[in-house]
Design a protein around this motif. Structure first.
Motif, PDB file in Angstrom:
ATOM      1  N   TRP A 207       0.833  -1.210   0.000  1.00  0.00           N
ATOM      2  CA  TRP A 207       0.000   0.000   0.000  1.00  0.00           C
ATOM      3  C   TRP A 207       0.864   1.254   0.000  1.00  0.00           C
ATOM      4  CZ3 TRP A 207      -0.739   3.860   3.830  1.00  0.00           C
ATOM      5  CH2 TRP A 207      -1.806   4.742   3.585  1.00  0.00           C
ATOM      6  N   VAL A 208       1.923   1.247   0.794  1.00  0.00           N
ATOM      7  CA  VAL A 208       2.820   2.405   0.885  1.00  0.00           C
ATOM      8  C   VAL A 208       3.609   2.588  -0.401  1.00  0.00           C
ATOM      9  CG1 VAL A 208       4.881   3.329   2.026  1.00  0.00           C
ATOM     10  CG2 VAL A 208       3.006   2.379   3.394  1.00  0.00           C
ATOM     11  N   PHE A 209       4.264   1.545  -0.866  1.00  0.00           N
ATOM     12  CA  PHE A 209       5.160   1.694  -2.016  1.00  0.00           C
ATOM     13  C   PHE A 209       4.397   1.942  -3.312  1.00  0.00           C
ATOM     14  CE2 PHE A 209       8.275   0.066   0.935  1.00  0.00           C
ATOM     15  CZ  PHE A 209       9.424   0.754   0.565  1.00  0.00           C
ATOM     16  N   ASP A 210       3.139   1.525  -3.376  1.00  0.00           N
ATOM     17  CA  ASP A 210       2.324   1.835  -4.548  1.00  0.00           C
ATOM     18  C   ASP A 210       2.033   3.323  -4.653  1.00  0.00           C
ATOM     19  OD1 ASP A 210       2.201  -0.770  -5.364  1.00  0.00           O
ATOM     20  OD2 ASP A 210       0.177  -1.164  -4.605  1.00  0.00           O
ATOM     21  N   ARG A 211       2.223   4.053  -3.550  1.00  0.00           N
ATOM     22  CA  ARG A 211       1.881   5.476  -3.512  1.00  0.00           C
ATOM     23  C   ARG A 211       3.104   6.392  -3.513  1.00  0.00           C
ATOM     24  NH1 ARG A 211      -1.936   2.434  -1.866  1.00  0.00           N
ATOM     25  NH2 ARG A 211      -4.128   3.057  -2.008  1.00  0.00           N
ATOM     26  N   ILE A 212       4.287   5.828  -3.552  1.00  0.00           N
ATOM     27  CA  ILE A 212       5.508   6.640  -3.569  1.00  0.00           C
ATOM     28  C   ILE A 212       6.191   6.462  -4.927  1.00  0.00           C
ATOM     29  CG2 ILE A 212       7.723   7.129  -2.466  1.00  0.00           C
ATOM     30  CD1 ILE A 212       6.676   5.931   0.093  1.00  0.00           C
ATOM     31  N   PRO A 213       6.019   7.398  -5.859  1.00  0.00           N
ATOM     32  CA  PRO A 213       6.639   7.252  -7.169  1.00  0.00           C
ATOM     33  C   PRO A 213       8.150   7.045  -7.112  1.00  0.00           C
ATOM     34  CG  PRO A 213       4.999   8.990  -7.237  1.00  0.00           C
ATOM     35  CD  PRO A 213       5.124   8.582  -5.794  1.00  0.00           C
ATOM     36  N   MET A 214       8.812   7.628  -6.112  1.00  0.00           N
ATOM     37  CA  MET A 214      10.260   7.450  -6.004  1.00  0.00           C
ATOM     38  C   MET A 214      10.636   6.031  -5.580  1.00  0.00           C
ATOM     39  SD  MET A 214      11.799  10.282  -6.896  1.00  0.00           S
ATOM     40  CE  MET A 214      13.415  10.285  -6.131  1.00  0.00           C
ATOM     41  N   GLY A 215       9.687   5.290  -5.029  1.00  0.00           N
ATOM     42  CA  GLY A 215       9.907   3.866  -4.764  1.00  0.00           C
ATOM     43  C   GLY A 215      10.780   3.541  -3.572  1.00  0.00           C
ATOM     44  N   ARG A 216      10.928   4.474  -2.620  1.00  0.00           N
ATOM     45  CA  ARG A 216      11.739   4.181  -1.440  1.00  0.00           C
ATOM     46  C   ARG A 216      11.284   5.042  -0.269  1.00  0.00           C
ATOM     47  NH1 ARG A 216      15.110   6.864  -5.144  1.00  0.00           N
ATOM     48  NH2 ARG A 216      15.851   8.916  -4.481  1.00  0.00           N
ATOM     49  N   LEU A 217      11.702   4.634   0.919  1.00  0.00           N
ATOM     50  CA  LEU A 217      11.381   5.383   2.123  1.00  0.00           C
ATOM     51  C   LEU A 217      12.421   6.471   2.363  1.00  0.00           C
ATOM     52  CD1 LEU A 217      10.426   2.446   4.539  1.00  0.00           C
ATOM     53  CD2 LEU A 217       8.936   3.756   3.022  1.00  0.00           C
ATOM     54  N   LEU A 218      12.084   7.382   3.249  1.00  0.00           N
ATOM     55  CA  LEU A 218      13.027   8.428   3.675  1.00  0.00           C
ATOM     56  C   LEU A 218      13.960   7.905   4.750  1.00  0.00           C
ATOM     57  CD1 LEU A 218      10.863  11.645   4.159  1.00  0.00           C
ATOM     58  CD2 LEU A 218      12.845  11.429   2.669  1.00  0.00           C
ATOM     59  N   SER A 219      15.095   8.550   4.889  1.00  0.00           N
ATOM     60  CA  SER A 219      15.967   8.314   6.047  1.00  0.00           C
ATOM     61  C   SER A 219      15.805   9.475   7.018  1.00  0.00           C
ATOM     62  CB  SER A 219      17.431   8.213   5.610  1.00  0.00           C
ATOM     63  OG  SER A 219      17.904   9.474   5.153  1.00  0.00           O
ATOM     64  N   GLY A 220      16.138   9.231   8.276  1.00  0.00           N
ATOM     65  CA  GLY A 220      16.090  10.291   9.270  1.00  0.00           C
ATOM     66  C   GLY A 220      16.993  11.454   8.899  1.00  0.00           C
ATOM     67  N   GLU A 221      18.131  11.155   8.289  1.00  0.00           N
ATOM     68  CA  GLU A 221      19.079  12.201   7.908  1.00  0.00           C
ATOM     69  C   GLU A 221      18.492  13.123   6.839  1.00  0.00           C
ATOM     70  OE1 GLU A 221      19.786   9.016   8.197  1.00  0.00           O
ATOM     71  OE2 GLU A 221      21.222   8.990   9.870  1.00  0.00           O
ATOM     72  N   GLN A 222      17.669  12.573   5.951  1.00  0.00           N
ATOM     73  CA  GLN A 222      17.054  13.399   4.911  1.00  0.00           C
ATOM     74  C   GLN A 222      16.020  14.356   5.506  1.00  0.00           C
ATOM     75  OE1 GLN A 222      15.896  10.013   2.515  1.00  0.00           O
ATOM     76  NE2 GLN A 222      17.338  10.567   0.899  1.00  0.00           N
ATOM     77  N   VAL A 223      15.288  13.887   6.503  1.00  0.00           N
ATOM     78  CA  VAL A 223      14.346  14.772   7.185  1.00  0.00           C
ATOM     79  C   VAL A 223      15.112  15.869   7.923  1.00  0.00           C
ATOM     80  CG1 VAL A 223      12.516  14.921   8.908  1.00  0.00           C
ATOM     81  CG2 VAL A 223      12.661  12.918   7.422  1.00  0.00           C
ATOM     82  N   ALA A 224      16.190  15.491   8.594  1.00  0.00           N
ATOM     83  CA  ALA A 224      17.005  16.472   9.318  1.00  0.00           C
ATOM     84  C   ALA A 224      17.567  17.527   8.364  1.00  0.00           C
ATOM     85  CB  ALA A 224      18.139  15.760  10.057  1.00  0.00           C
ATOM     86  N   ALA A 225      17.957  17.116   7.173  1.00  0.00           N
ATOM     87  CA  ALA A 225      18.501  18.062   6.196  1.00  0.00           C
ATOM     88  C   ALA A 225      17.444  19.088   5.781  1.00  0.00           C
ATOM     89  CB  ALA A 225      19.024  17.315   4.977  1.00  0.00           C
ATOM     90  N   ALA A 226      16.201  18.646   5.645  1.00  0.00           N
ATOM     91  CA  ALA A 226      15.121  19.576   5.301  1.00  0.00           C
ATOM     92  C   ALA A 226      14.892  20.587   6.423  1.00  0.00           C
ATOM     93  CB  ALA A 226      13.840  18.796   5.008  1.00  0.00           C
ATOM     94  N   VAL A 227      14.970  20.111   7.670  1.00  0.00           N
ATOM     95  CA  VAL A 227      14.829  21.011   8.817  1.00  0.00           C
ATOM     96  C   VAL A 227      15.961  22.026   8.841  1.00  0.00           C
ATOM     97  CG1 VAL A 227      14.835  21.143  11.341  1.00  0.00           C
ATOM     98  CG2 VAL A 227      13.541  19.330  10.194  1.00  0.00           C
TER      99      VAL A 227
END
Length: 252
Positions: A207-227
């Motif tokens: 259900w999750v991966f069918d809805r993410i065109p990029m086809g992968r999950l985020l990492s905590g470091e990527q969220v931190a970079a956005a912050v």
């Protein structure tokens, strides 16, 4: 020039829910970028681990044991800060359930942490920020979700609280400009030890991966970079915005 754009040198930042997961990753990156980070969590032992990680990498931080659901503790934690430039509202929770099965106690707990505590922490932070007449750029970043922009089954309460966070962000961005910028980061599902058990369920994973065109999950470091970006001088004209790092989920 580019180094200065992303530098937080001399800034004082608070990260709520900093004892583990996203909060720990965000706190570590802000400290590595020059900020003195106040780590807020109700678990002192977890804070000590995060603080040791930050100190080991040459960063500056102060653990602050605080239960955000206790108004007196929240007010004391912010009141005792010497100054404040950046607030990251990271603490939050989710208890997935179909609407008919949501208990009143679960409803009150999720609203209490995701909305009420976020509002009160933001109010306390703004009061502290406005104590100073300095013109330095100040920022409030709340960790929202892609679910703050769409709906999903078994997430009625969570979606409601994250939509509320987005509304609060827009209102405050207008009210507090030009002195304080207010934005959200809206991630898709993040690959953490807490979420990994969910993905052992094949139906949920599909259900999750069918809805993410990029086809992968985020990492905590990527969220931190956005912050970090939204907290930094590089984002000096960004306010009232939700930075969606959702791999294209909400573009559909």
């Amino acid at each position: 020039m580019s180094d200065r754009l992303f530098s937080l040198e001399g800034k004082h930042a608070v990260v709520t829910g900093a004892g583990r997961g996203l909060g720990a990753d965000i706190a570590a990156l802000l400290a590595r970028s020059g900020a003195h980070v106040y780590l807020l969590s109700k678990d002192a032992a977890e804070l000590d681990v995060v603080a040791e990680r930050i100190h080991r990498n040459g960063g500056a931080c102060t653990p602050v044991t605080c239960d955000l659901l206790k108004d007196d503790q929240l007010e004391r934690a912010f009141g005792e800060l010497p100054r404040l430039d950046i607030l990251v509202n990271n603490a939050g929770t989710n208890i997935p359930a179909r609407l008919a099965d949501v208990t009143t106690s679960d409803l009150e707990f999720v609203i209490g942490l995701n909305i009420r505590a976020t509002f009160l922490a933001t109010r306390a932070a703004v009061r502290k920020m406005l104590e100073s007449d300095a013109a330095d750029d100040r920022a409030i970043i709340s960790i929202s979700s892609q679910m703050g922009h769409v709906g999903a089954p078994e997430r009625s309460v969570y979606c409601m609280t994250k939509h509320a966070m987005e509304g609060l962000t827009k209102a405050l961005a207008v009210e507090l400009a030009p002195r304080i910028r207010v934005n959200t980061v809206a991630p898709t599902f993040v690959d953490t030890p807490m979420t990994q058990p969910f993905f052992e369920n094949e139906q949920f994973r599909d259900w999750v991966f069918d809805r993410i065109p990029m086809g992968r999950l985020l990492s905590g470091e990527q969220v931190a970079a956005a912050v970090l970006y939204l907290a930094s001088p590089a984002a000096a004209m960004i306010t009232g915005t939700s930075l969606r790092i959702d791999g294209g989920w909400t573009a559909q």
